[in-house]
Motif scaffolding. Structure first.
Motif, PDB file in Angstrom:
ATOM      1  N   TYR A 123       0.752  -0.977   0.162  1.00  0.00           N
ATOM      2  CA  TYR A 123       0.050  -0.017   0.038  1.00  0.00           C
ATOM      3  C   TYR A 123       0.952   1.351   0.102  1.00  0.00           C
ATOM      4  O   TYR A 123       0.433   2.072  -0.740  1.00  0.00           O
ATOM      5  CB  TYR A 123      -1.075   0.061   1.057  1.00  0.00           C
ATOM      6  CG  TYR A 123      -2.252  -0.745   1.256  1.00  0.00           C
ATOM      7  CD1 TYR A 123      -2.350  -1.621   0.099  1.00  0.00           C
ATOM      8  CD2 TYR A 123      -3.229  -0.708   1.811  1.00  0.00           C
ATOM      9  CE1 TYR A 123      -3.381  -2.791  -0.080  1.00  0.00           C
ATOM     10  CE2 TYR A 123      -4.317  -1.522   1.751  1.00  0.00           C
ATOM     11  CZ  TYR A 123      -4.337  -2.568   0.974  1.00  0.00           C
ATOM     12  OH  TYR A 123      -5.398  -3.353   0.661  1.00  0.00           O
TER      13      TYR A 123
ATOM     14  N   THR B  23      -7.806   3.289   2.678  1.00  0.00           N
ATOM     15  CA  THR B  23      -7.125   3.574   1.376  1.00  0.00           C
ATOM     16  C   THR B  23      -7.880   3.413   0.036  1.00  0.00           C
ATOM     17  O   THR B  23      -8.615   2.462   0.099  1.00  0.00           O
ATOM     18  CB  THR B  23      -5.851   2.537   1.311  1.00  0.00           C
ATOM     19  OG1 THR B  23      -5.015   2.717   2.559  1.00  0.00           O
ATOM     20  CG2 THR B  23      -5.110   2.680   0.159  1.00  0.00           C
TER      21      THR B  23
ATOM     22  N   GLY C  49      -4.471   7.627   0.652  1.00  0.00           N
ATOM     23  CA  GLY C  49      -4.829   7.225   2.019  1.00  0.00           C
ATOM     24  C   GLY C  49      -5.481   8.270   2.762  1.00  0.00           C
ATOM     25  O   GLY C  49      -4.941   9.383   2.869  1.00  0.00           O
TER      26      GLY C  49
ATOM     27  N   THR D  28       0.929   3.880  -2.618  1.00  0.00           N
ATOM     28  CA  THR D  28       0.654   5.508  -2.247  1.00  0.00           C
ATOM     29  C   THR D  28       1.791   6.480  -2.675  1.00  0.00           C
ATOM     30  O   THR D  28       1.735   7.655  -3.361  1.00  0.00           O
ATOM     31  CB  THR D  28       0.615   5.782  -0.778  1.00  0.00           C
ATOM     32  OG1 THR D  28      -0.438   4.840  -0.441  1.00  0.00           O
ATOM     33  CG2 THR D  28       0.442   7.078  -0.268  1.00  0.00           C
TER      34      THR D  28
END
Length: 468
Positions: free
Chosen positions: A61, A78, A72, A65
């Motif tokens: 994640y 998210t 997020g 990102t």
């Protein structure tokens, strides 16, 4: 989540698991299963379904990102980003363009100007792909380990060159060919006044790099095949030469090629007299004509090349290759001098050299150069001209009675800028009455042809002040 699970099962067999998770999520976004604004599964839920640790999913994640694929939101989770990630936009396509605005009455032929045959679009697209890489790649100093993939890409790029056994640890990425020449000299030369030997006519960058190191530069006589071995032997013995700088594939400025039997004779002199040989291969655009000195002299042969002539000089990227037992010294010269290329530039090298499109573009550049060279030969072929259709310049020996400096002045008065042989000789060295005519493939072929016609007109009817 099912699309993520299916894609993960396909990707998880190769590479780190967190990258496989990130790739699976990208696949779901591309397929439309996850749309902009959709919420991703919580870290623990996805980890349980995939049978991996929550930390692995969290790292995936974070990767997504950092490259802008997801966003997020504190307390909410998210989500798939509502804007496209940097590498998801339409690729820049190469469209043949008209030559930029040019002054048909003035044309600079000092040095080759590479045509755009798609390399600008390749570089734009490469930068877009690099924009999606993790942020931590941009937050640390360069290191040898971090640049291993780029060096490995260079090794694969050089597979067709006879260099002898080659490992990525033997080479250093540098800021163009001149940077590579300077690094080799810094690594090899010893003592307060070392001697560097060069061809009687040679690339001016050799002597400039030597001057910076307070080295003495000594010219070596040449013939139609390059350096004369007997003369080299005498000079190396008398002067105590430590390094010979030479361009056997494409001699700059004459365009001559040193055949294999002559290279072997020169290598034998180097072995007998104990000096190093630095080969500058920056101008070669076609297949290699003979073995590199690094292959002929495994302990003392060095090799430098760059992307400047065959792709673009704007990147300022080159490669210096050391003999196997000298690689640590070359790395030290780079690390002590400039720490290494910037990380984005090294990543760009890795990306470009790993793509088959890059080789195709370079082949197209070579062919385009050839079109211009053939125009020059068609117009000037009645004179003493040395040329090759895969070399982006021609060498014109002026007819008896001509003086190169005055000829160049007359050519400039006609709007054509050339370089004389004096630019390639040592300050107190003798130079023939000759000029180098570089290919400017960034002007139209018609403008280039017109410039060649003006040069021929000068040769046909020289002003009285030029002829003697």
């Amino acid at each position: 989540m099912d699309t993520i699970l299916s894609a993960y099962e396909t990707d998880c067999s190769a590479g780190p698991k967190y990258r496989a998770v990130a790739s699976a999520i990208r696949t779901a976004i591309t397929a439309g299963t996850l749309a902009p604004g959709d919420r991703l599964p919580p870290v623990r839920d996805l980890a349980w379904r995939l049978g991996i640790t929550p930390g692995t999913v969290a790292r995936a994640y974070t990767l997504l990102t950092d490259d802008g694929t997801v966003q997020g939101e504190v307390g909410r989770g998210t989500f798939v980003a509502r804007r496209a990630p940097p590498d998801a936009g339409a690729a820049v396509e190469w469209v043949p363009r008209a030559n930029p605005a040019e002054d048909a009455d003035r044309i600079a032929l000092f040095g080759p100007s590479v045509p755009d045959m798609g390399q600008a679009a390749l570089i734009h697209n490469a930068f877009a792909r690099l924009a999606a890489r993790p942020a931590d790649d941009l937050l640390n100093y360069p290191s040898r380990a971090r640049y291993a993939p780029a060096r490995q890409a260079v090794v694969r790029w050089l597979e067709g060159v006879t260099l002898g056994p080659l490992d990525h640890e033997d080479l250093v990425l540098c800021h163009g060919g001149q940077s590579g020449v300077s690094m080799v000299m810094q690594t090899v030369l010893r003592g307060p006044r070392p001697v560097v030997m060069v061809e009687a006519l040679s690339y001016p960058g050799f002597r400039r790099a030597a001057d910076l190191l307070r080295a003495e530069v000594v010219p070596v006589p040449m013939d139609a095949h390059g350096i004369v071995p007997e003369a080299l032997d005498e000079i190396a013995q008398a002067q105590g030469g430590q390094l010979l700088c030479t361009s056997p594939e494409v001699h700059n400025p004459t365009g001559l090629m040193t055949p294999t039997h002559r290279r072997e004779a020169i290598a034998e002199v180097a072995r007998r007299r104990g000096f190093h040989v630095l080969e500058d291969d920056c101008y070669r655009l076609g297949p290699q004509a003979g073995p590199a000195y690094r292959a002929l002299l495994p302990g003392t042969g060095w090799y430098v090349t760059s992307l400047s002539k065959g792709l673009t000089p704007a990147l300022r990227v080159g490669f210096a290759v050391a003999p196997r037992d000298q690689a640590a010294g070359l790395r030290r010269s780079a690390e002590h001098g400039f720490f290494g290329l910037s990380r984005p530039l090294a990543d760009l090298v890795e990306d470009l050299l790993g793509r088959p499109e890059t080789r195709a573009v370079m082949s197209a550049i070579r062919a385009e150069y050839g079109r211009y060279v053939r125009v020059a030969v068609n117009v000037l072929g009645a004179f003493d001209l040395t040329w090759r259709d895969d070399v982006p310049f021609v060498w014109l020996n002026l007819p008896a009675g001509w003086r190169a400096a005055a000829f160049v002045q007359a050519a400039e008065a006609q709007g054509v800028q050339l370089r004389t042989a004096d630019d390639f000789a040592l300050r107190d060295g003798a130079a023939p009455h000759a000029v180098r005519i570089a290919v400017n493939a960034q002007v139209s072929l018609a403008s280039f042809a017109a410039a060649m016609e003006r040069v021929r007109a000068l040769l046909d009817e020289p002003p009285e002040r030029i002829a003697v």
